[in-house]
Design an enzyme around this catalytic site. Structure first.
Site, PDB file in Angstrom:
ATOM      1  N   CYS A   1       0.800  -1.224   0.000  1.00 28.86           N
ATOM      2  CA  CYS A   1       0.000   0.000   0.000  1.00 28.86           C
ATOM      3  C   CYS A   1       0.835   1.277   0.000  1.00 28.86           C
ATOM      4  CB  CYS A   1      -0.951  -0.018   1.188  1.00 28.86           C
ATOM      5  SG  CYS A   1      -1.924  -1.527   1.254  1.00 28.86           S
TER       6      CYS A   1
ATOM      7  N   HIS B   1      -2.575   7.847   6.323  1.00 30.70           N
ATOM      8  CA  HIS B   1      -2.837   6.545   5.688  1.00 30.70           C
ATOM      9  C   HIS B   1      -4.238   6.095   6.078  1.00 30.70           C
ATOM     10  CE1 HIS B   1      -1.764   2.931   3.607  1.00 30.70           C
ATOM     11  NE2 HIS B   1      -1.972   2.167   4.673  1.00 30.70           N
TER      12      HIS B   1
ATOM     13  N   GLU C   1      -0.677   5.050  13.725  1.00 28.99           N
ATOM     14  CA  GLU C   1      -0.372   6.266  12.968  1.00 28.99           C
ATOM     15  C   GLU C   1      -0.588   7.511  13.821  1.00 28.99           C
ATOM     16  OE1 GLU C   1      -1.035   8.253   8.558  1.00 28.99           O
ATOM     17  OE2 GLU C   1      -2.459   6.730   9.257  1.00 28.99           O
TER      18      GLU C   1
ATOM     19  N   LYS D   1      -9.424   7.633   2.516  1.00 28.10           N
ATOM     20  CA  LYS D   1      -9.996   6.283   2.462  1.00 28.10           C
ATOM     21  C   LYS D   1     -11.386   6.199   3.089  1.00 28.10           C
ATOM     22  CE  LYS D   1      -5.499   3.883   2.532  1.00 28.10           C
ATOM     23  NZ  LYS D   1      -4.620   5.055   2.686  1.00 28.10           N
TER      24      LYS D   1
ATOM     25  N   HIS E   1      -9.827   1.671   0.337  1.00 28.92           N
ATOM     26  CA  HIS E   1      -8.365   1.538   0.264  1.00 28.92           C
ATOM     27  C   HIS E   1      -7.972   1.103  -1.145  1.00 28.92           C
ATOM     28  CE1 HIS E   1      -4.299   0.913   1.123  1.00 28.92           C
ATOM     29  NE2 HIS E   1      -4.384   0.347   2.317  1.00 28.92           N
TER      30      HIS E   1
ATOM     31  N   PHE F   1       1.834  -3.435   3.974  1.00 29.07           N
ATOM     32  CA  PHE F   1       2.191  -4.744   4.504  1.00 29.07           C
ATOM     33  C   PHE F   1       3.686  -4.983   4.269  1.00 29.07           C
ATOM     34  CE2 PHE F   1      -2.144  -7.146   4.107  1.00 29.07           C
ATOM     35  CZ  PHE F   1      -2.648  -6.366   5.130  1.00 29.07           C
TER      36      PHE F   1
END
Length: 413
Positions: A163, A303, A314, A335, A340, A399
């Site tokens: 991502c 994010h 975050e 998002k 996403h 990831f």
């Protein structure tokens, strides 16, 4: 001397619409792109929700004979890239082809094609597998197709860091231009992985929201009742140039990209490091790279996935970087409306930052209803906010522990 890097063109294919104007209008009006999966039967899946690009017509951007040789992710990338090139008013006949590059990130590549052709080999045998299988599934075909169409012979490759893919692609593109290895780079990311297998994989990870009875309420970053992200698809592409090159051709400049840094948690294959050490370091180093004091930051595009661990971590990372000033910075998650977009997320979210700088307005984080004591910053809840944005920070986390931070600044001569 390092070349200054500016952004002169924007292209978007998203669940909120195609083109920067439609995308931005939808964000500011709190439109959600989330709904029930329409591509396949999800009755046996835990999650029934996604954020699809609706009514996409690739023939609007791509020659018909080329469409069949391109996976959906490459079609998205090509279409957004064409929009960005046209928006920048680039005339490739006037450019040195070896000084124009294309760098595109993708987390999943041609997953749709892999699944389709796997079904072919099982049902009809190996001789019926498409000769376009390999060219359609490799991630580097997206920048390759744009290069072929426009005759671009400069740096051309793909990056894959889940991502964070498109943020890394944009950051590395900045470095090429800074050091004079390219005058122009078309950069961004694309993913189209809402397939039976891809969707099942994320369901098995228990990463997706199961709020199936309320699709448009399901993506709720930083909210106490968040339960997972919404899988989306799309592409975001920008034209980046050296300031000198943009000025010579009289280009309109949206913003200046001044800082970038990548780090890795080195912790877990999917979960973020709860200490937020590496993700906060990415922000610190990106600000240092851009010569920006933390208290100069006017806006952060987070994010903000709507997963319990990501949003909490975050938030902690932002506090580590900004201290008490963190509570004064507006933060929003794109998002919450787009879902996403995986490898395309960073680019699309950077575009939201660019447009915030241009229009002096910040889009909201929708569905923020129940405060979480671990997420106690200003997430611009539910309503757009007018604000002069001179410096914006965009975060991407992937990831594998991949972190990327990009710093944008209002262009000043």
């Amino acid at each position: 001397m390092k070349q200054r890097v500016v952004i002169t063109g924007i292209g978007v294919v998203s669940p909120l619409g195609e083109g920067k104007d439609e995308f931005w209008k939808a964000l500011l009006s709190k439109k959600s792109g989330v709904g029930h999966v329409s591509f396949f039967d999800v009755s046996q899946y835990n999650s029934h929700l996604d954020a699809e690009v609706k009514n996409f017509q690739p023939e609007s951007y791509i020659e018909k004979k080329k469409i069949k040789r391109m996976d959906r992710f490459a079609q998205f990338a090509f279409s957004a890239g064409k929009m960005a090139i046209e928006d920048a008013q680039l005339n490739m006949e006037e450019e040195d082809p070896y000084q124009v590059g294309v760098i595109i990130g993708s987390g999943m590549g041609g997953l749709q094609t892999i699944e389709n052709e796997h079904n072919v080999i099982l049902s009809k045998g190996p001789r019926r597998v498409s000769p376009f299988l390999i060219p359609k599934i490799i991630t580097n075909i997206a920048p390759g197709e744009i290069a072929i169409a426009y005759g671009l012979k400069g740096p051309n490759f793909s990056l894959s860091s889940a991502c964070a893919s498109s943020s890394h692609s944009i950051g590395e593109s900045m470095r090429y231009i800074r050091h004079g290895d390219a005058d122009v780079i078309i950069a961004g990311g694309s993913d189209a992985a809402i397939t039976p297998l891809g969707f099942a994989g994320f369901c098995s990870l228990k990463a997706l929201s199961t709020r199936n009875d309320a699709p448009q309420k399901a993506s709720r970053p930083f909210d106490a009742r968040r339960d997972g992200f919404i899988m989306g698809e799309g592409a975001g592409m920008i034209v980046m140039e050296s300031l000198e090159h943009a000025q010579k051709r009289g280009a309109y400049i949206y913003a200046e990209l001044v800082g970038y840094r990548a780090t890795d948690d080195a912790f877990h294959i999917t979960a973020p490091d709860s200490s937020a050490e590496a993700s906060s370091e990415a922000m610190k180093l990106a600000l240092k790279d851009g010569g920006i004091d933390p208290r100069e930051v006017d806006y952060i595009n987070a994010h903000g996935t709507s997963t319990p661990l990501n949003d909490k971590t975050e938030t902690l990372a932002i506090k580590k970087v900004f201290g008490d000033y963190a509570y004064k910075i507006p933060i929003s998650s794109t998002k919450s409306m787009t879902g996403h977009l995986l490898g395309a997320a960073g680019a699309v979210e950077l575009i939201a930052c660019i447009l915030s700088i241009r229009d002096e307005i910040i889009h909201p984080t929708v569905n923020y209803e129940f405060p979480d004591p671990d997420c106690d910053l200003d997430y611009v809840p539910n309503e757009s906010r007018s604000k002069k944005v001179r410096v914006a920070l965009s975060n991407s986390l992937g990831f594998g522990g991949h972190n990327a931070s990009l710093v944008l600044k209002k262009y000043e001569k």
